[in-house]
Design a protein around this motif. Structure first.
Motif, PDB file in Angstrom:
ATOM      1  N   GLU A 199       0.805  -1.170   0.037  1.00 26.14           N
ATOM      2  CA  GLU A 199       0.100   0.043   0.041  1.00 26.14           C
ATOM      3  C   GLU A 199       0.758   1.236   0.049  1.00 26.14           C
ATOM      4  N   THR A 200       0.415   2.187  -0.556  1.00 26.02           N
ATOM      5  CA  THR A 200       1.130   3.578  -0.848  1.00 26.02           C
ATOM      6  C   THR A 200       0.212   4.567   0.201  1.00 26.02           C
ATOM      7  N   GLN A 201       0.759   4.960   1.087  1.00 25.00           N
ATOM      8  CA  GLN A 201       0.027   6.157   1.814  1.00 25.00           C
ATOM      9  C   GLN A 201      -0.036   7.389   1.309  1.00 25.00           C
ATOM     10  N   ALA A 202      -1.362   7.868   1.193  1.00 25.22           N
ATOM     11  CA  ALA A 202      -1.701   9.103   0.736  1.00 25.22           C
ATOM     12  C   ALA A 202      -1.179  10.373   1.528  1.00 25.22           C
ATOM     13  N   GLN A 248      -3.573  15.105  -3.523  1.00 21.03           N
ATOM     14  CA  GLN A 248      -3.060  13.751  -2.609  1.00 21.03           C
ATOM     15  C   GLN A 248      -1.845  13.544  -3.617  1.00 21.03           C
ATOM     16  N   ARG A 283       5.639   3.659   1.512  1.00 18.82           N
ATOM     17  CA  ARG A 283       4.869   2.257   1.093  1.00 18.82           C
ATOM     18  C   ARG A 283       4.736   1.551   2.394  1.00 18.82           C
ATOM     19  N   LYS A 284       3.824   0.852   2.388  1.00 19.82           N
ATOM     20  CA  LYS A 284       3.505   0.154   3.686  1.00 19.82           C
ATOM     21  C   LYS A 284       3.260  -1.398   3.110  1.00 19.82           C
TER      22      LYS A 284
END
Length: 152
Positions: A40-43, A58, A63-64
């Motif tokens: 996931e890429t945090q916004a 945004q 990255r997570k």
């Protein structure tokens, strides 16, 4: 001449998900289920002070990676999960590369997920139930520092 679908097998049909193997450090281990292969890429929300729009923009941020959960049957004298977990000391642990390979019908590797610097965060032993006739299953939750994908 009838079409036996052999030419379509490699290009039209999706790959089945039930035939896979996990390479744990240097040995291959068998698992019932592997889940959590997520990225996931945090916004990041941003609005410039002089922007005429009354809204934020945004942008992609850090990255997570989700923890990966692996489940397998319990075998007599098999303490692989527990041995690795017991190596955890304050802020230090043995980190391993873990490779998850999706296989085709012939056992050939079609797709590979590689977890870098993986280490165990949680082990869940089986529940015990005298009314059940199910196999004993244990699971391990693994944190890692990145996942790479090879589609061969």
């Amino acid at each position: 001449m009838a079409d036996d679908a052999s030419t379509q097998a490699n290009s039209v049909w999706p790959i089945a998900k039930f035939y896979f193997q996990v390479q744990w450090d240097s040995k291959v281990m068998l698992f019932q289920e592997v889940s959590g292969l997520d990225i996931e890429t945090q916004a990041i929300e941003y609005r410039a002070g002089n922007s005429p729009d009354f809204s934020v923009t945004q942008m992609p941020g850090l990255r997570k990676y989700s923890n990966v959960i692996m489940k397998k049957g319990i075998f007599k004298s098999d303490s692989t999960f527990w041995d690795w977990f017991n190596q955890i000391k304050m802020n230090t642990t043995k980190r391993l590369p873990i490779t998850i390979s999706l296989l085709d019908e012939a056992g050939g590797i079609t797709m590979v997920w590689t977890l870098s610097h993986a280490w165990p965060t949680k082990i869940t032993a089986t529940n015990l139930d005298s009314d059940s006739n199910e196999v004993a299953i244990e699971s391990i939750e693994i944190a890692h520092e990145g996942i790479s994908i090879d589609t061969r």
